[in-house]
Enzyme design. Structure first.
Site, PDB file in Angstrom:
ATOM      1  N   LYS A 107     -14.503   4.326   4.105  1.00  0.00           N
ATOM      2  CA  LYS A 107     -13.354   5.413   4.312  1.00  0.00           C
ATOM      3  C   LYS A 107     -14.170   6.897   4.161  1.00  0.00           C
ATOM      4  O   LYS A 107     -14.931   7.130   3.621  1.00  0.00           O
ATOM      5  CB  LYS A 107     -12.377   5.349   3.160  1.00  0.00           C
ATOM      6  CG  LYS A 107     -11.189   6.207   3.542  1.00  0.00           C
ATOM      7  CD  LYS A 107     -10.102   5.873   2.386  1.00  0.00           C
ATOM      8  CE  LYS A 107      -8.754   6.802   2.410  1.00  0.00           C
ATOM      9  NZ  LYS A 107      -7.983   6.468   1.457  1.00  0.00           N
ATOM     10  N   SER A 132      -3.598   6.116   3.444  1.00  0.00           N
ATOM     11  CA  SER A 132      -4.481   7.005   4.032  1.00  0.00           C
ATOM     12  C   SER A 132      -5.734   5.981   4.426  1.00  0.00           C
ATOM     13  O   SER A 132      -6.614   6.545   5.184  1.00  0.00           O
ATOM     14  CB  SER A 132      -5.033   8.050   2.914  1.00  0.00           C
ATOM     15  OG  SER A 132      -5.651   7.423   1.765  1.00  0.00           O
ATOM     16  N   SER A 134      -2.458   3.841  -0.384  1.00  0.00           N
ATOM     17  CA  SER A 134      -3.292   4.183   0.414  1.00  0.00           C
ATOM     18  C   SER A 134      -4.234   2.891   1.037  1.00  0.00           C
ATOM     19  O   SER A 134      -4.809   2.953   2.031  1.00  0.00           O
ATOM     20  CB  SER A 134      -4.026   5.232   0.077  1.00  0.00           C
ATOM     21  OG  SER A 134      -3.285   6.433   0.301  1.00  0.00           O
TER      22      SER A 134
END
Length: 557
Positions: free
Chosen positions: A149, A222, A246
């Site tokens: 990420k 996210s 997320s």
């Protein structure tokens, strides 16, 4: 060099900022585009006129050889590691296949923020030579490609915490990345996240990430870049973070596996420079996003074996037993059909019904209805708890570059936007309210006499773009810090809109009515439906022990 613009499918543009912001953003996107090999470019017709479901394009576009298709489609991480550790597959072939597929995946979903094939192949060559020379793998992830990420520091690459002004070059790996690297992982991409890393759709200066099963829907946030990439088989295993859903939201939106651990089960050291004010009240967590449940356990096994608690004292040093955890029988599973505030949309209700039917035939498993304790109170509290700084640093971050404020950023901050930063006493009040609620929630869980809770991941399938307003089914469990695993079901949203069952024909309130309106107005065709199994705080091992028992009934891989 590639010059095609846009490189990736775009169904709804993100907001535009100042001229200088747009110039800098264009340079970042051009740099990423230049890294995609020409031989991996899809036909312009696909980019300009894509189908609603793009999941079959990597298989049919002709860019990948049959060997590369087999590598990216027939193995999960556990099987890949077994193959690369024995020489059945070379790490170079594996890295090549996933690099090429990730390039395709990005064009279909806008899931990447960085792409570094040369670095990946150099690492793969080293791993193959090591195996040949020493007759043993480097470690338990030898040759396994792992996606990362965007905000996690990865040596030699840029990271940010969701705003252009925060983009910076990482000189060193974060602790988790270093453990994975030492275990033999190959890093090759970084993946998209939203502005502020605080909403359930990836929209930011890298663009908008699309849901591969239906590009009119969000991939979640996210960690939505990770979810889209895994769903398109451009990755088998990636790293996500979760403070409100997320990991679990994107995993649910895209039909993959995701595990949000109890906070400090796994290390978050160095994930965000300077820390995250929200963690004064709500602790962030981290975990794997994967193509199989056993990949998620492999990930945790590797991280815990790396003894992160010796470097990050926040990490709890309890041993990981995972699937081998002994569970008291019979298992008592609460079925949480809704949270008392929003009834999930019809396909989610269908998936819950399917799961309950599947569990009804399992020996030593009982199910019963479960209603979470004052969930609406928790959601009201957590919206304020996230922003002890009233979002002022985020507002200043946008102002610094002329970055536009995105709609879902505005939504999540609306309860506190424009206020001053809270005092220490006011933060203490928020924490005391949280801890009081946690105790009451735990006692109510005990009163209902369940071991685990099976519940929705979201109020519906993946949300239409810019409509991921209600995090109820994930953020609740961040507030109480309970671990959860999200997994796919056979249910998908149909082309024709299903009606709400008769017992739920009346909305529970204005939020519920809004969710029903979105169900009527949006196209959810083919959207995956996942469910979530939740355990008590620090019962992460027990959660995996229970999943080992339920695995066959719930058709988990």
């Amino acid at each position: 060099m590639t010059t095609r613009q846009p490189l990736a499918i775009e169904v709804k543009p993100v907001e535009k900022g100042s001229a200088s912001y747009e110039t800098t953003r264009a340079a970042i996107l051009t740099e990423l585009a230049s890294k995609i090999p020409k031989e991996c470019l899809l036909p312009q017709e696909i980019i300009a006129n894509p189908p609603l479901d793009v999941t079959d394009i990597p298989r049919t576009c002709g860019i990948l050889s049959q060997h590369e298709l087999d590598i990216t489609e027939k193995y999960d991480a556990v099987a890949l590691v077994q193959a690369t550790s024995t020489g059945t597959l070379s790490a170079v072939d594996v890295a090549t296949a996933f690099c090429k597929r990730a390039a395709i995946a990005h064009q279909l979903s806008c899931c990447l923020t960085d792409y570094f094939v040369e670095e990946a192949l150099e690492r793969a060559k080293y791993l193959d030579e090591y195996l040949k020379t020493h007759g043993r793998p480097v470690g338990p992830l030898h040759g396994c490609p792992i996606s990362v990420k965007e905000h996690l520091p990865l040596k030699g690459h840029y990271s940010s915490w969701g705003f252009l002004v925060t983009r910076s070059f990482s000189e060193e790996d974060s602790l988790m990345v270093r453990i994975l690297r030492d275990a033999g992982a190959i890093f090759y991409v970084k993946t998209n996240q939203p502005q502020a890393i605080m909403h359930l759709e990836c929209t930011g200066f890298h663009g908008r990430t699309l849901n591969p099963s239906n590009i009119s829907l969000s991939s979640g946030g996210s960690s939505g870049g990770e979810a889209a990439l895994v769903a398109l088989r451009g990755s088998v295993l990636g790293i996500g973070t979760d403070i409100g859903g997320s990991i679990r939201g994107p995993a649910g939106f895209c039909g993959i596996y995701g595990f949000k651990a109890t906070a400090y089960t796994l290390p978050c050291k160095d994930f965000i420079p300077g820390g995250f004010a929200a963690e004064l009240n709500v602790l962030a967590s981290t975990g794997p996003m994967a193509s199989s449940l056993r990949d998620a356990e492999l990930f945790v096994n590797v991280i815990k074996a790396g003894k992160p608690h010796l470097e990050d004292p926040r990490v709890l040093p309890f041993p990981w037993t995972g699937f081998d955890t002994k569970i008291d029988l019979p298992l008592k599973i609460g079925i949480m059909t809704h949270d008392g505030q929003i009834v999930p949309q019809p396909p989610v209700l269908q998936a819950l019904k399917w799961a309950e039917q599947q569990l009804s035939g399992v020996t030593n498993v009982t199910t019963k209805p479960f209603m979470p304790y004052k969930a609406a109170t928790a959601m009201s509290s957590i919206r304020k708890a996230y922003w002890p700084d009233s979002g002022l640093p985020d507002i200043r971050a946008c102002e610094a570059t002329g970055e536009p404020w995105h709609p879902l950023s505005d939504w999540i901050i609306k309860d506190v936007k424009g206020e001053r930063e809270r005092t220490g006493s006011e933060v203490n009040e928020l924490r005391f309210a949280r801890d009081t609620y946690r105790s009451e929630f735990a006692m109510d869980w005990n009163r209902q006499d369940v071991d685990f809770v099976l519940c929705p991941v979201f109020v519906g399938p993946a949300s239409a773009h810019d409509t991921a307003f209600y995090w109820n089914y994930t953020a609740l469990f961040n507030y109480v810090d309970y671990p959860g695993v999200v997994f796919p079901t056979p249910v998908r949203a149909g082309k024709e809109k299903e009606e709400y069952p008769a017992e739920f024909s009346t909305p529970l309130g204005p939020e519920d009515e809004h969710v029903r309106q979105m169900w009527r107005e949006s196209n959810f065709e083919n959207a995956p439906i996942n469910l979530q199994l939740v355990a008590r705080k620090h019962h992460d091992n027990e959660l995996f022990g229970a999943l080992a028992i339920l695995k066959d009934a719930l058709k988990l891989q």
